[in-house]
Design a protein around this motif. Structure first.
Motif, PDB file in Angstrom:
ATOM      1  N   THR A   8     -10.728   9.704 -32.843  1.00  0.00           N
ATOM      2  CA  THR A   8     -11.413  10.003 -34.104  1.00  0.00           C
ATOM      3  C   THR A   8     -12.563   9.026 -34.334  1.00  0.00           C
ATOM      4  OG1 THR A   8      -9.398  10.913 -35.059  1.00  0.00           O
ATOM      5  CG2 THR A   8     -11.112  10.235 -36.605  1.00  0.00           C
ATOM      6  N   ALA A   9     -12.344   7.746 -34.067  1.00  0.00           N
ATOM      7  CA  ALA A   9     -13.403   6.745 -34.227  1.00  0.00           C
ATOM      8  C   ALA A   9     -14.551   7.014 -33.267  1.00  0.00           C
ATOM      9  CB  ALA A   9     -12.842   5.343 -34.005  1.00  0.00           C
ATOM     10  N   ASP A  54     -20.005   8.667 -32.633  1.00  0.00           N
ATOM     11  CA  ASP A  54     -20.952   9.457 -31.850  1.00  0.00           C
ATOM     12  C   ASP A  54     -21.772  10.371 -32.758  1.00  0.00           C
ATOM     13  OD1 ASP A  54     -22.114  10.056 -29.391  1.00  0.00           O
ATOM     14  OD2 ASP A  54     -20.748  11.738 -29.017  1.00  0.00           O
ATOM     15  N   SER A  55     -21.126  11.031 -33.686  1.00  0.00           N
ATOM     16  CA  SER A  55     -21.825  11.921 -34.620  1.00  0.00           C
ATOM     17  C   SER A  55     -22.807  11.148 -35.498  1.00  0.00           C
ATOM     18  CB  SER A  55     -20.826  12.657 -35.513  1.00  0.00           C
ATOM     19  OG  SER A  55     -20.048  13.543 -34.767  1.00  0.00           O
ATOM     20  N   ASN A  69     -20.986   0.166 -37.040  1.00  0.00           N
ATOM     21  CA  ASN A  69     -20.315  -1.094 -36.728  1.00  0.00           C
ATOM     22  C   ASN A  69     -18.875  -0.762 -36.374  1.00  0.00           C
ATOM     23  OD1 ASN A  69     -22.538  -2.735 -37.504  1.00  0.00           O
ATOM     24  ND2 ASN A  69     -21.929  -2.524 -39.634  1.00  0.00           N
ATOM     25  N   LEU A  70     -18.400  -1.294 -35.276  1.00  0.00           N
ATOM     26  CA  LEU A  70     -16.998  -1.139 -34.887  1.00  0.00           C
ATOM     27  C   LEU A  70     -16.312  -2.485 -34.988  1.00  0.00           C
ATOM     28  CD1 LEU A  70     -17.479   1.089 -31.735  1.00  0.00           C
ATOM     29  CD2 LEU A  70     -16.440   1.790 -33.889  1.00  0.00           C
ATOM     30  N   ILE A  71     -15.241  -2.540 -35.755  1.00  0.00           N
ATOM     31  CA  ILE A  71     -14.478  -3.767 -35.904  1.00  0.00           C
ATOM     32  C   ILE A  71     -13.077  -3.494 -35.365  1.00  0.00           C
ATOM     33  CG2 ILE A  71     -13.515  -5.430 -37.535  1.00  0.00           C
ATOM     34  CD1 ILE A  71     -15.873  -4.696 -39.408  1.00  0.00           C
ATOM     35  N   ALA A  72     -12.608  -4.344 -34.480  1.00  0.00           N
ATOM     36  CA  ALA A  72     -11.267  -4.176 -33.912  1.00  0.00           C
ATOM     37  C   ALA A  72     -10.402  -5.375 -34.276  1.00  0.00           C
ATOM     38  CB  ALA A  72     -11.355  -4.037 -32.398  1.00  0.00           C
ATOM     39  N   ARG A  82     -20.080   3.699 -23.684  1.00  0.00           N
ATOM     40  CA  ARG A  82     -21.142   4.704 -23.838  1.00  0.00           C
ATOM     41  C   ARG A  82     -21.760   4.607 -25.236  1.00  0.00           C
ATOM     42  NH1 ARG A  82     -21.346   9.430 -26.096  1.00  0.00           N
ATOM     43  NH2 ARG A  82     -19.094   9.598 -26.461  1.00  0.00           N
ATOM     44  N   LEU A  83     -20.910   4.467 -26.258  1.00  0.00           N
ATOM     45  CA  LEU A  83     -21.415   4.361 -27.625  1.00  0.00           C
ATOM     46  C   LEU A  83     -22.234   3.086 -27.821  1.00  0.00           C
ATOM     47  CD1 LEU A  83     -18.333   5.581 -29.658  1.00  0.00           C
ATOM     48  CD2 LEU A  83     -20.493   6.780 -29.333  1.00  0.00           C
TER      49      LEU A  83
END
Length: 71
Positions: free
Chosen positions: A21-22, A27-28, A37-40, A66-67
């Protein structure tokens, strides 16, 4: 007007649908010209491990790489 989306990953990459989902949400947003921003945290950090051997399912490391290349 471009916006910034912040996604928080806290679950392991293959136990739940959260990772896919993330990936799709990010991507969209990137396709529409927005920033992401991706936070893990916690098990979410495993989404970014290199040389994962996911078979028959989406490889989280490849998708996030890829993102990252997209922006």
């Amino acid at each position: 007007m471009p916006k910034t989306f912040t996604l928080f990953l806290s679950t392991s990459p293959y136990s739940y649908e959260n990772t896919l989902t993330a990936v799709k949400t990010a991507d969209s947003a990137l396709e529409k010209g927005h920033a992401v921003n991706l936070i893990a945290s916690g098990d979410g950090v495993y989404c970014f491990l290199k040389k994962q051997k996911a078979k028959g399912i989406t490889n989280a490391e490849e998708e996030f790489s890829r993102l990252i290349q997209k922006g």
